[in-house]
Write a protein that holds these residues in place. Structure first.
Motif, PDB file in Angstrom:
ATOM      1  N   SER A  30       0.853  -1.185   0.000  1.00 55.52           N
ATOM      2  CA  SER A  30       0.000   0.000   0.000  1.00 55.52           C
ATOM      3  C   SER A  30       0.890   1.235   0.000  1.00 55.52           C
ATOM      4  O   SER A  30       2.041   1.183   0.458  1.00 55.52           O
ATOM      5  CB  SER A  30      -0.916   0.011   1.222  1.00 55.52           C
ATOM      6  N   PRO A  31       0.379   2.363  -0.527  1.00 54.98           N
ATOM      7  CA  PRO A  31       1.196   3.580  -0.573  1.00 54.98           C
ATOM      8  C   PRO A  31       1.609   4.079   0.814  1.00 54.98           C
ATOM      9  O   PRO A  31       2.703   4.616   0.989  1.00 54.98           O
ATOM     10  CB  PRO A  31       0.271   4.591  -1.269  1.00 54.98           C
ATOM     11  N   GLU A  32       0.725   3.880   1.789  1.00 53.71           N
ATOM     12  CA  GLU A  32       0.994   4.337   3.157  1.00 53.71           C
ATOM     13  C   GLU A  32       1.141   3.143   4.088  1.00 53.71           C
ATOM     14  O   GLU A  32       0.581   2.062   3.840  1.00 53.71           O
ATOM     15  CB  GLU A  32      -0.133   5.252   3.647  1.00 53.71           C
ATOM     16  N   LEU A  33       1.850   3.356   5.182  1.00 53.52           N
ATOM     17  CA  LEU A  33       1.976   2.302   6.186  1.00 53.52           C
ATOM     18  C   LEU A  33       0.677   2.157   6.967  1.00 53.52           C
ATOM     19  O   LEU A  33       0.014   3.156   7.263  1.00 53.52           O
ATOM     20  CB  LEU A  33       3.094   2.628   7.170  1.00 53.52           C
ATOM     21  N   PRO A  34       0.308   0.935   7.323  1.00 53.74           N
ATOM     22  CA  PRO A  34      -0.832   0.770   8.230  1.00 53.74           C
ATOM     23  C   PRO A  34      -0.443   1.279   9.617  1.00 53.74           C
ATOM     24  O   PRO A  34       0.741   1.299   9.977  1.00 53.74           O
ATOM     25  CB  PRO A  34      -1.070  -0.739   8.230  1.00 53.74           C
ATOM     26  N   SER A  35      -1.401   1.664  10.394  1.00 58.85           N
ATOM     27  CA  SER A  35      -1.115   2.167  11.739  1.00 58.85           C
ATOM     28  C   SER A  35      -0.964   1.039  12.755  1.00 58.85           C
ATOM     29  O   SER A  35      -0.316   1.204  13.795  1.00 58.85           O
ATOM     30  CB  SER A  35      -2.211   3.133  12.198  1.00 58.85           C
ATOM     31  N   GLU A  36      -1.572  -0.135  12.433  1.00 59.55           N
ATOM     32  CA  GLU A  36      -1.506  -1.277  13.336  1.00 59.55           C
ATOM     33  C   GLU A  36      -1.355  -2.577  12.550  1.00 59.55           C
ATOM     34  O   GLU A  36      -1.713  -2.660  11.376  1.00 59.55           O
ATOM     35  CB  GLU A  36      -2.770  -1.354  14.202  1.00 59.55           C
ATOM     36  N   ALA A  37      -0.829  -3.589  13.233  1.00 61.56           N
ATOM     37  CA  ALA A  37      -0.719  -4.936  12.670  1.00 61.56           C
ATOM     38  C   ALA A  37      -0.664  -5.926  13.824  1.00 61.56           C
ATOM     39  O   ALA A  37      -0.249  -5.573  14.933  1.00 61.56           O
ATOM     40  CB  ALA A  37       0.525  -5.067  11.802  1.00 61.56           C
ATOM     41  N   ASP A  38      -1.107  -7.141  13.575  1.00 62.81           N
ATOM     42  CA  ASP A  38      -0.982  -8.168  14.612  1.00 62.81           C
ATOM     43  C   ASP A  38       0.479  -8.565  14.791  1.00 62.81           C
ATOM     44  O   ASP A  38       0.993  -8.644  15.902  1.00 62.81           O
ATOM     45  CB  ASP A  38      -1.809  -9.403  14.248  1.00 62.81           C
ATOM     46  N   THR A  39       1.141  -8.822  13.656  1.00 61.44           N
ATOM     47  CA  THR A  39       2.535  -9.262  13.690  1.00 61.44           C
ATOM     48  C   THR A  39       3.358  -8.459  12.699  1.00 61.44           C
ATOM     49  O   THR A  39       2.974  -8.329  11.532  1.00 61.44           O
ATOM     50  CB  THR A  39       2.656 -10.759  13.340  1.00 61.44           C
ATOM     51  N   ILE A  40       4.487  -7.939  13.162  1.00 61.94           N
ATOM     52  CA  ILE A  40       5.450  -7.276  12.281  1.00 61.94           C
ATOM     53  C   ILE A  40       6.712  -8.112  12.236  1.00 61.94           C
ATOM     54  O   ILE A  40       7.253  -8.507  13.271  1.00 61.94           O
ATOM     55  CB  ILE A  40       5.778  -5.849  12.764  1.00 61.94           C
ATOM     56  N   ASN A 221      12.081  -0.673   1.486  1.00 62.71           N
ATOM     57  CA  ASN A 221      12.723   0.629   1.676  1.00 62.71           C
ATOM     58  C   ASN A 221      12.075   1.403   2.820  1.00 62.71           C
ATOM     59  O   ASN A 221      11.803   2.594   2.728  1.00 62.71           O
ATOM     60  CB  ASN A 221      12.684   1.428   0.373  1.00 62.71           C
ATOM     61  N   THR A 222      11.848   0.638   3.906  1.00 59.25           N
ATOM     62  CA  THR A 222      11.233   1.190   5.111  1.00 59.25           C
ATOM     63  C   THR A 222      12.052   0.741   6.318  1.00 59.25           C
ATOM     64  O   THR A 222      11.671  -0.199   7.038  1.00 59.25           O
ATOM     65  CB  THR A 222       9.772   0.705   5.243  1.00 59.25           C
ATOM     66  N   PRO A 223      13.218   1.343   6.551  1.00 56.90           N
ATOM     67  CA  PRO A 223      14.045   0.928   7.683  1.00 56.90           C
ATOM     68  C   PRO A 223      13.380   1.214   9.025  1.00 56.90           C
ATOM     69  O   PRO A 223      12.770   2.272   9.209  1.00 56.90           O
ATOM     70  CB  PRO A 223      15.320   1.759   7.508  1.00 56.90           C
ATOM     71  N   VAL A 224      13.491   0.257   9.932  1.00 55.41           N
ATOM     72  CA  VAL A 224      13.003   0.439  11.294  1.00 55.41           C
ATOM     73  C   VAL A 224      14.080   1.171  12.086  1.00 55.41           C
ATOM     74  O   VAL A 224      15.234   0.746  12.138  1.00 55.41           O
ATOM     75  CB  VAL A 224      12.674  -0.914  11.945  1.00 55.41           C
ATOM     76  N   LEU A 225      13.694   2.274  12.708  1.00 55.06           N
ATOM     77  CA  LEU A 225      14.650   3.109  13.437  1.00 55.06           C
ATOM     78  C   LEU A 225      14.731   2.745  14.912  1.00 55.06           C
ATOM     79  O   LEU A 225      15.777   2.904  15.536  1.00 55.06           O
ATOM     80  CB  LEU A 225      14.267   4.583  13.283  1.00 55.06           C
ATOM     81  N   THR A 239       9.523   3.839  12.059  1.00 53.11           N
ATOM     82  CA  THR A 239      10.229   3.726  10.793  1.00 53.11           C
ATOM     83  C   THR A 239      10.472   5.118  10.216  1.00 53.11           C
ATOM     84  O   THR A 239      10.013   6.121  10.780  1.00 53.11           O
ATOM     85  CB  THR A 239       9.419   2.900   9.765  1.00 53.11           C
ATOM     86  N   ASN A 240      11.165   5.170   9.093  1.00 56.35           N
ATOM     87  CA  ASN A 240      11.400   6.458   8.438  1.00 56.35           C
ATOM     88  C   ASN A 240      10.141   7.001   7.767  1.00 56.35           C
ATOM     89  O   ASN A 240      10.131   8.131   7.278  1.00 56.35           O
ATOM     90  CB  ASN A 240      12.523   6.318   7.395  1.00 56.35           C
ATOM     91  N   ARG A 241       9.084   6.191   7.752  1.00 56.51           N
ATOM     92  CA  ARG A 241       7.843   6.596   7.093  1.00 56.51           C
ATOM     93  C   ARG A 241       6.667   6.714   8.054  1.00 56.51           C
ATOM     94  O   ARG A 241       5.539   6.970   7.634  1.00 56.51           O
ATOM     95  CB  ARG A 241       7.488   5.597   5.987  1.00 56.51           C
ATOM     96  N   GLY A 242       6.926   6.495   9.338  1.00 50.40           N
ATOM     97  CA  GLY A 242       5.852   6.586  10.305  1.00 50.40           C
ATOM     98  C   GLY A 242       5.952   5.506  11.369  1.00 50.40           C
ATOM     99  O   GLY A 242       6.895   4.708  11.385  1.00 50.40           O
ATOM    100  N   GLU A 243       4.958   5.480  12.266  1.00 46.14           N
ATOM    101  CA  GLU A 243       4.942   4.551  13.387  1.00 46.14           C
ATOM    102  C   GLU A 243       3.822   3.522  13.228  1.00 46.14           C
ATOM    103  O   GLU A 243       2.770   3.808  12.673  1.00 46.14           O
ATOM    104  CB  GLU A 243       4.758   5.316  14.695  1.00 46.14           C
ATOM    105  N   ILE A 244       4.089   2.308  13.732  1.00 46.59           N
ATOM    106  CA  ILE A 244       3.117   1.225  13.681  1.00 46.59           C
ATOM    107  C   ILE A 244       3.084   0.546  15.049  1.00 46.59           C
ATOM    108  O   ILE A 244       4.133   0.372  15.695  1.00 46.59           O
ATOM    109  CB  ILE A 244       3.482   0.166  12.623  1.00 46.59           C
TER     110      ILE A 244
END
Length: 388
Positions: A30-40, A221-225, A239-244
């Protein structure tokens, strides 16, 4: 946050990545990151990809609730930079393992590594994955007296271990037999056992696509910071694109783990390794294909590993004698955009110099690249010099 352990943006080109699919390599569900997930799951290499493959087989798992994050392109880390070698250690570390874990513990490690080959074959054939998988035998060549003695001693102790179930798969040969079987004139002893080789990038991409077809999300291309455990037991992943926020967090980042969890700094240490692709310099000539894969031990921790591909080309990794003097360039670094001095030249005429069947054959190392793997602390790594 330990940004110094994040992957660099311009890595050297691995031979395996010549199969890189441009569109899929930067895939985002998806173009944007989801805000939540069960498992990352952080990392799209061997560990992360196979973990999600089996996770999605579990009952009650919602595939769309599983999110994989990759810092660079798909499978661009160690999995796409290794030697493509499926080689268990069935004997050489037996005495060390026995001293630390006892005979039963040592056997568990050996039996597990041996069983991995059958499991890999079963997976590839079940899923009908085209990845140049070949089941063959490994040939370990020992060229230094200490290495020879260590190999014989470990082999004998492994054979006596009543808990090792795969001991019949290992064969030891000496003298002229060892030279003929290995094709290495200077080899006083060789040991052979079941091994395999494949195109690791193709295998992982095939599995990833199957995971995505089931509904798994992938964001490249979404490094976890950084990550943090929240008061309610969930995890905050920045991440560099937002938080989950997620319920379950799987870190499959190998050498880059300290970039995600700083507490692993100094424990999982990034180490730079070197690998190459060798083929005929005359496209009209077929290479003198060798059947076995190889582990070549010279002395101390100095050694190489080698597979012979179905197209006749060869993958060789190692060059440790040129790596060891440059600790500051290979230990504790994540920069796979450069090589270590003299390592590229090390692979010039490599096969001619070692295998008598290659004598006089025109060869060229058309790809030489670096990769980063996770290791232990320097004190442990340095102790390897005295092991063989």
């Amino acid at each position: 946050m330990s940004s110094k352990y994040l992957p660099v943006e311009n890595p050297t080109k691995s031979f395996w990545l010549t199969a890189e699919e441009e569109e899929f390599s930067t895939y985002r569900s998806s173009p944007e990151l989801p805000s939540e997930a069960d498992t990352i799951v952080i990392g799209s290499g061997y560990a992360g990809t196979t973990f999600t493959y089996f996770l999605l087989k579990e009952q009650g798992i919602n595939p769309s609730s599983v999110l994989m994050l990759e810092a660079r392109n798909v499978c661009s880390g160690a999995t796409a930079r290794n030697g493509g070698h499926l080689k268990p250690d069935l004997y050489y570390a037996h005495e060390k393992f026995s001293a630390k874990y006892g005979a039963k513990g040592a056997a568990e490690i050996i039996n597990f590594e041996h069983a991995h080959l059958e499991a890999m074959k079963e997976l590839i054939e079940k899923e009908e994955i085209e990845c140049d998988f070949v089941l063959t035998r490994a040939c370990d060549v020992h060229l230094h007296p200490k290495s020879v003695n260590a190999a014989i001693s470990n082999y004998k102790s492994m054979i006596k271990n009543p808990y090792v179930t795969c001991k019949k798969d290992v064969q030891i040969k000496f003298g002229e037999e060892a030279k003929i079987i290995s094709k290495v004139e200077g080899s006083p002893v060789c040991l052979t056992y079941t091994a395999g080789h494949l195109w690791p990038y193709k295998l992982m991409v095939a599995i990833l696509k199957k995971n995505i077809e089931k509904g798994m999300q992938l964001q490249t291309n979404t490094p976890v910071l950084s990550t943090a455990k929240l008061a309610d037991g969930r995890y905050l992943v920045k991440t560099n694109r937002g938080e989950i926020i997620c319920k379950n967090l799987v870190i499959a980042t190998n050498a880059y783990t300290a970039s995600v969890e700083p507490k692993f700094e100094g424990k999982i240490v990034p180490i730079k390794g070197i690998c190459s692709h060798i083929t005929s310099s005359d496209p009209n000539l077929k290479t003198p294909h060798l059947t076995n894969t190889y582990g070549i031990r010279y002395g101390g921790a100095d050694g190489d590993y080698l597979i012979n591909r179905p197209d006749g080309s060869v993958i060789v990794g190692g060059a440790k004698r040129h790596i060891f003097p440059f600790k500051q360039l290979f230990y504790g670094v994540v920069d796979d955009s450069t090589l270590i001095p003299n390592t590229k030249e090390y692979f010039n005429n490599y096969m001619n110099d070692r295998f008598y069947t290659w004598k006089g054959f025109p060869e060229v190392a058309d790809y030489v690249w670096s990769g980063i793997l996770g290791w232990f602390s320097w004190s442990w790594y340095a102790s390897c010099f005295a092991l063989c």
